[in-house]
Design a protein around this motif. Sequence first.
Motif, PDB file in Angstrom:
ATOM      1  N   TYR A 151      31.896  22.393  79.517  1.00  0.00           N
ATOM      2  CA  TYR A 151      32.449  21.918  78.241  1.00  0.00           C
ATOM      3  C   TYR A 151      31.704  22.543  77.059  1.00  0.00           C
ATOM      4  O   TYR A 151      32.331  23.026  76.111  1.00  0.00           O
ATOM      5  CB  TYR A 151      32.383  20.396  78.187  1.00  0.00           C
ATOM      6  CG  TYR A 151      32.983  19.805  76.939  1.00  0.00           C
ATOM      7  CD1 TYR A 151      34.344  19.931  76.660  1.00  0.00           C
ATOM      8  CD2 TYR A 151      32.195  19.097  76.039  1.00  0.00           C
ATOM      9  CE1 TYR A 151      34.899  19.384  75.524  1.00  0.00           C
ATOM     10  CE2 TYR A 151      32.742  18.539  74.896  1.00  0.00           C
ATOM     11  CZ  TYR A 151      34.094  18.688  74.636  1.00  0.00           C
ATOM     12  OH  TYR A 151      34.628  18.145  73.499  1.00  0.00           O
ATOM     13  N   GLN A 155      33.292  25.074  74.260  1.00  0.00           N
ATOM     14  CA  GLN A 155      33.234  24.796  72.822  1.00  0.00           C
ATOM     15  C   GLN A 155      32.575  25.952  72.071  1.00  0.00           C
ATOM     16  O   GLN A 155      33.047  26.353  71.009  1.00  0.00           O
ATOM     17  CB  GLN A 155      32.486  23.499  72.559  1.00  0.00           C
ATOM     18  CG  GLN A 155      33.279  22.275  72.909  1.00  0.00           C
ATOM     19  CD  GLN A 155      32.601  21.026  72.384  1.00  0.00           C
ATOM     20  OE1 GLN A 155      31.437  20.771  72.674  1.00  0.00           O
ATOM     21  NE2 GLN A 155      33.336  20.270  71.601  1.00  0.00           N
ATOM     22  N   THR A 159      34.430  28.745  69.223  1.00  0.00           N
ATOM     23  CA  THR A 159      34.050  28.923  67.815  1.00  0.00           C
ATOM     24  C   THR A 159      34.356  30.337  67.330  1.00  0.00           C
ATOM     25  O   THR A 159      34.542  30.551  66.133  1.00  0.00           O
ATOM     26  CB  THR A 159      32.553  28.617  67.582  1.00  0.00           C
ATOM     27  OG1 THR A 159      31.763  29.508  68.360  1.00  0.00           O
ATOM     28  CG2 THR A 159      32.221  27.166  67.890  1.00  0.00           C
TER      29      THR A 159
END
Length: 187
Positions: A151, A155, A159
């Motif tokens: 996870y 993430q 970005t």
Amino acid sequence: MNRIWITGFRDYELGIFNNKDPKITVINYALNKILTHAINDGCKWLITGGQLGIEQWAIEQALQLKETKFPEFKVAMMTPFIDFGENWKENKQLKLGDLKKRVDFSSAVYNDSYKNPQQLRGYQNFMLAHTESSVIFYDTEAENSRAKFDYNAMQFYATNHDYPIKLIDFDRLQEYADEFQLENSDY
């Protein structure tokens, strides 16, 4: 979106220790819905690992959908290293081997035995670079879950890339359970 990565909780992290656990029914229901929606939106491949739990259940649901509704859909199992799963109990090794035979493509990211955690980061980078979106069954309240590393990697990658991440947390799983119960009142 051509390729999706589905990963998340290991079976034991969800307190699932046998194939008759009713939680698997809800998880399979959720995976089936997620995969059907992805395929209808143009997804051509599921690419996932062979980890116990969400990854193997995702493969099973994808193979079932391929057999019954979407014969053109493809399934790939990518393990982090060549001897992945060799230290598991025999029945779990057999299941992993069976799934490897049934998918359209299977290989290891590292053609070597496990040496260090850098291989797992390399595996994550491979999965992110070879998929356009992901679904992760993970809850941020579950601090001891190994899925948190995937996870966090997702993430971080998102970005700087157009990389949608669908998080299936415990609340969303409960919603799937409620949906399943409504659709299967006789269950």
